[in-house]
Design a protein around this motif. Structure first.
Motif, PDB file in Angstrom:
ATOM      1  N   ILE A 425       0.805  -0.608  -5.870  1.00  0.00           N
ATOM      2  CA  ILE A 425      -0.099  -1.385  -5.017  1.00  0.00           C
ATOM      3  C   ILE A 425       0.161  -1.017  -3.566  1.00  0.00           C
ATOM      4  CG2 ILE A 425       1.470  -3.376  -5.283  1.00  0.00           C
ATOM      5  CD1 ILE A 425      -0.976  -5.195  -4.808  1.00  0.00           C
ATOM      6  N   GLN A 426      -0.884  -0.791  -2.819  1.00  0.00           N
ATOM      7  CA  GLN A 426      -0.691  -0.473  -1.399  1.00  0.00           C
ATOM      8  C   GLN A 426      -1.714  -1.217  -0.545  1.00  0.00           C
ATOM      9  OE1 GLN A 426      -1.433   3.851  -1.973  1.00  0.00           O
ATOM     10  NE2 GLN A 426      -2.902   3.677  -0.301  1.00  0.00           N
ATOM     11  N   GLY A 427      -1.285  -1.575   0.667  1.00  0.00           N
ATOM     12  CA  GLY A 427      -2.181  -2.288   1.566  1.00  0.00           C
ATOM     13  C   GLY A 427      -2.289  -3.762   1.221  1.00  0.00           C
ATOM     14  N   THR A 428      -3.100  -4.475   1.976  1.00  0.00           N
ATOM     15  CA  THR A 428      -3.260  -5.909   1.778  1.00  0.00           C
ATOM     16  C   THR A 428      -4.645  -6.296   2.288  1.00  0.00           C
ATOM     17  OG1 THR A 428      -2.478  -8.093   2.505  1.00  0.00           O
ATOM     18  CG2 THR A 428      -2.076  -6.277   4.007  1.00  0.00           C
ATOM     19  N   ASN A 429      -5.225  -7.342   1.716  1.00  0.00           N
ATOM     20  CA  ASN A 429      -6.568  -7.745   2.150  1.00  0.00           C
ATOM     21  C   ASN A 429      -6.562  -8.851   3.208  1.00  0.00           C
ATOM     22  OD1 ASN A 429      -7.556  -5.843   0.442  1.00  0.00           O
ATOM     23  ND2 ASN A 429      -8.269  -7.275  -1.120  1.00  0.00           N
ATOM     24  N   TYR A 430      -5.428  -9.499   3.403  1.00  0.00           N
ATOM     25  CA  TYR A 430      -5.372 -10.611   4.370  1.00  0.00           C
ATOM     26  C   TYR A 430      -4.149 -10.487   5.274  1.00  0.00           C
ATOM     27  CZ  TYR A 430      -8.973 -12.688   1.466  1.00  0.00           C
ATOM     28  OH  TYR A 430     -10.141 -12.911   0.775  1.00  0.00           O
ATOM     29  N   ASN A 431      -3.804  -9.253   5.650  1.00  0.00           N
ATOM     30  CA  ASN A 431      -2.623  -9.037   6.493  1.00  0.00           C
ATOM     31  C   ASN A 431      -1.396  -9.750   5.960  1.00  0.00           C
ATOM     32  OD1 ASN A 431      -3.809  -7.340   8.448  1.00  0.00           O
ATOM     33  ND2 ASN A 431      -4.900  -9.135   9.253  1.00  0.00           N
TER      34      ASN A 431
END
Ligand SMILES: *[C@@H]1O[C@H](CO)[C@@H](O)[C@H](O)[C@H]1NC(C)=O
Ligand SMILES: *[C@@H]1O[C@H](CO)[C@@H](O)[C@H](O)[C@H]1NC(C)=O
Ligand SMILES: *[C@@H]1O[C@H](CO)[C@@H](O)[C@H](O)[C@H]1NC(C)=O
Ligand SMILES: *[C@@H]1O[C@H](CO)[C@@H](O)[C@H](O)[C@H]1NC(C)=O
Length: 598
Positions: A425-431
């Motif tokens: 998993i990489q990144g985020t949708n809500y910081n």
């Protein structure tokens, strides 16, 4: 299938026939007689195709059904089907409404239909592309009659995007992503309008009728009016529950229903639970009506959530995915590992927990195979991401599904992929704001789960009638096998801190379902393999189709209804569209100042 071939062969034979018209007529008569005989004998011998009832819950959390170990929200009707059928224990969906529904309807990942980013907003001039053939259309080709009750959320800016133009014979429900369950209006970004339809007509007459009841009544009436001559039935029951309503009443449900659940201390959780309990009751009514029409024994019933639950106030809602990590619209297990089951007497190996991975896009080919659509599928399989797991379900054979792409969203900068036991998993949708673990865990003591409720529920009684409900001991065994527990409490261990476009984290998700232990540093080779696979899939992405809202879609121009605004304007003129985004500001100001006050 034979029928189709013979019928198609008719063309060339007729063309080659050179004698008088009378002769041709005689030949045709004979030909059709033969055909109908063939057809009659085929229907007499071939087993009837199964009816398919697909029940989709909205925003239901993994921990909001009894069969995954919760003793908090009573879901006896759903649980009775789960214990008598197959619990889909590693069932993955997209993390949010529109993408998930697009995958269900097309058998493709949202990255392949342009539906991968965010949801469809009611004022957006877009929808699931019209060149995509969808599930009811495929099933209709196989002789089915298709109906939908409830939420659509795949486009309504022009009528041709709406259910009646895409294979469904009837629709009582709504076009956008949510609405109030009693007044049926939808508030979206300062715009407000009625969103309830009967077919393509605005259903003013349903005002004040609770949405879950409206959906149930339409479903029950479709089943009650179904006749053999219509072919097998495909009924898509797409609930509003447990999605929140509008901000002025986010959890709409009657006080009577709330009071039945006084054991739930948290008031908003209690209201959410009452909404879910109403939906569970709907499942029971549908099962009962299928039996009354003698259709139950030849039915496949699927129950599925569209995405993970919005917990702790996310979307003003109080679902629970505990102990899984994350919420709706995140790529953590809490966003994508969903509650799901399949029930049918056609499943030879029932009363079990499926530990094989399944993805929501698999339903289209799986149900087509169940409906005898092998030839059509053989044509299709190259273009689908979904895989038929019908044999896995019926005979308990290994599943062909090993890899699941959860999403690639280059706008938010997030992506996730599962291959075998591993998830990257990489990144985020809500910081990072929704990347933790959220309660309530609810009551999970097996002794507090009310087994009698399962037995006494409508579907429980029908399962007993069919001799399909397993013994209490077996139900207990199944429920325990479908209950997820974390190692040493759910917030221990080296968790992954994700930021947008940050380095990927790696979890051995089969042993670490709660995503507590980031193994990216310990297993660089595994990580590299998953990255390579993601890169490979990334080369096939089509651009997201999101559009700026068109201010001319505002319900205030349409008697305060959300409507097919695109049919009212000329979209060939680019300049008009650009001008309209300037207009949008004005509409929003007007709306804020004058029109809507809550
Ligand atoms: C929808 O319209 C049809 C046809 O007019 C009508 O028979 C049916 O009762 C309506 N359904 C509801 C729920 O109002
Ligand atoms: C398979 O595809 C071909 C070419 O598109 C088409 O003519 C044929 O009807 C399809 N067969 C089925 C069973 O859908
Ligand atoms: C996918 O490819 C695009 C275009 O090359 C690139 O900009 C993007 O970063 C890639 N996304 C991921 C998750 O690798
Ligand atoms: C609004 O309602 C009026 C009165 O029923 C009707 O004549 C008109 O066509 C409606 N307008 C739209 C845009 O639906």
């Amino acid at each position: 299938m034979k029928y189709t071939c013979v019928q198609k062969g008719g063309g060339p034979i007729r063309q080659g026939f050179n004698s008088s018209e009378a002769h041709t007529m005689q030949f045709l008569l004979l030909f059709w007689l033969l055909l109908s005989l063939l057809n009659a004998s085929e229907t007499a011998n071939a087993p009837a195709k199964p009816h398919i009832i697909f029940i989709l819950a909205d925003d239901l959390g993994f921990n909001d059904v009894g069969f995954h170990g919760s003793a908090q929200i009573p879901t006896p009707n759903i649980d009775a089907l789960a214990y008598s059928g197959i619990i889909l224990n590693r069932y993955y969906v997209a993390p949010i409404c529109t993408p998930s529904r697009s995958a269900l309807m097309t058998g493709k990942y949202p990255i392949h239909t342009g539906m991968q980013h965010s949801v469809l907003y009611a004022a957006e001039p877009r929808g699931l592309p019209l060149h995509e053939k969808i599930l009811p259309q495929y099933l209709n080709d196989l002789g089915y009659t298709s109906h939908i009750a409830g939420k659509w959320h795949l486009g309504h800016w022009k009528l041709e995007y709406t259910p009646l133009y895409r294979g469904f014979s009837s629709h009582v429900g709504f076009w956008s992503g949510h609405h109030d369950y009693n007044d049926h209006t939808a508030v979206e970004k300062h715009l407000w309008g009625l969103d309830m339809r009967n077919g393509t007509n605005v259903a003013y007459n349903l005002h004040g009728q609770y949405t879950t009841d409206v959906i149930t009544r339409h479903s029950v009436s479709v089943i009650a009016n179904h006749e053999a001559a219509m072919g097998p039935l495909f009924l898509y029951v797409s609930h509003a529950a447990g999605h929140s309503g509008n901000p002025y009443n986010p959890l709409p449900v009657s006080d009577d229903d709330v009071m039945k659940l006084n054991h739930i201390i948290h008031y908003k959780r209690r209201r959410y639970a009452a909404m879910v309990a109403k939906m569970d009751d709907s499942v029971g009514q549908i099962v009962e009506q299928l039996r009354k029409k003698n259709m139950l024994e030849n039915s496949i019933i699927v129950f599925s959530s569209d995405n993970g639950g919005p917990a702790q106030g996310f979307n003003l809602n109080f679902a629970s995915n505990s102990p899984l990590r994350g919420v709706k619209n995140t790529l953590w297990e809490g966003g994508v590992r969903a509650a799901g089951l399949v029930w049918s007497p056609l499943l030879e190996k029932r009363r079990r927990v499926l530990d094989e991975t399944m993805h929501i896009s698999d339903w289209l080919p799986t149900l087509m195979e169940a409906a005898g659509g092998h030839a059509a599928l053989a044509n299709l399989s190259q273009s689908l991401d979904g895989m038929s797991i019908w044999k896995t379900l019926v005979h308990d054979l290994p599943s062909p599904r090993k890899t699941v792409l959860h999403n690639i969203d280059d706008i938010w900068g997030s992506a996730a992929l599962t291959v075998g036991d591993w998830k990257m998993i990489q990144g985020t949708n809500y910081n990072g704001r929704w990347d933790g673990w959220y309660g309530p865990a609810g009551e999970r003591d097996p002794h507090l789960y009310d087994w009698n409720l399962v037995l006494k529920s409508r579907s429980g009684k029908e399962m007993v009638g069919l001799n399909m409900l397993p013994s209490r001991a077996d139900q207990q065994r199944l429920r325990a096998a479908a209950t997820v527990t974390c190692q040493g409490g759910s917030t221990q261990g080296a968790s992954c801190v994700a930021t947008a476009f940050s380095a990927p984290c790696l979890f051995r998700v089969r042993d670490d379902p709660c995503e507590q232990f980031n193994l990216a540093e310990q297993y660089p080779k595994v990580l590299e393999l998953l990255r390579a696979e993601l890169q490979h899939i990334n080369t096939t992405v089509v651009p997201p189709s999101n559009q700026p809202d068109d201010p001319r879609a505002s319900p205030m121009y349409f008697n305060y209804t959300w409507t097919n605004f695109g049919d009212y304007y000329d979209y060939t003129n680019e300049a008009v569209l650009k001008q309209s985004s300037v207009l949008m500001d004005n509409v929003e100001k007007t709306a804020k100042n004058k029109v809507i006050k809550f």
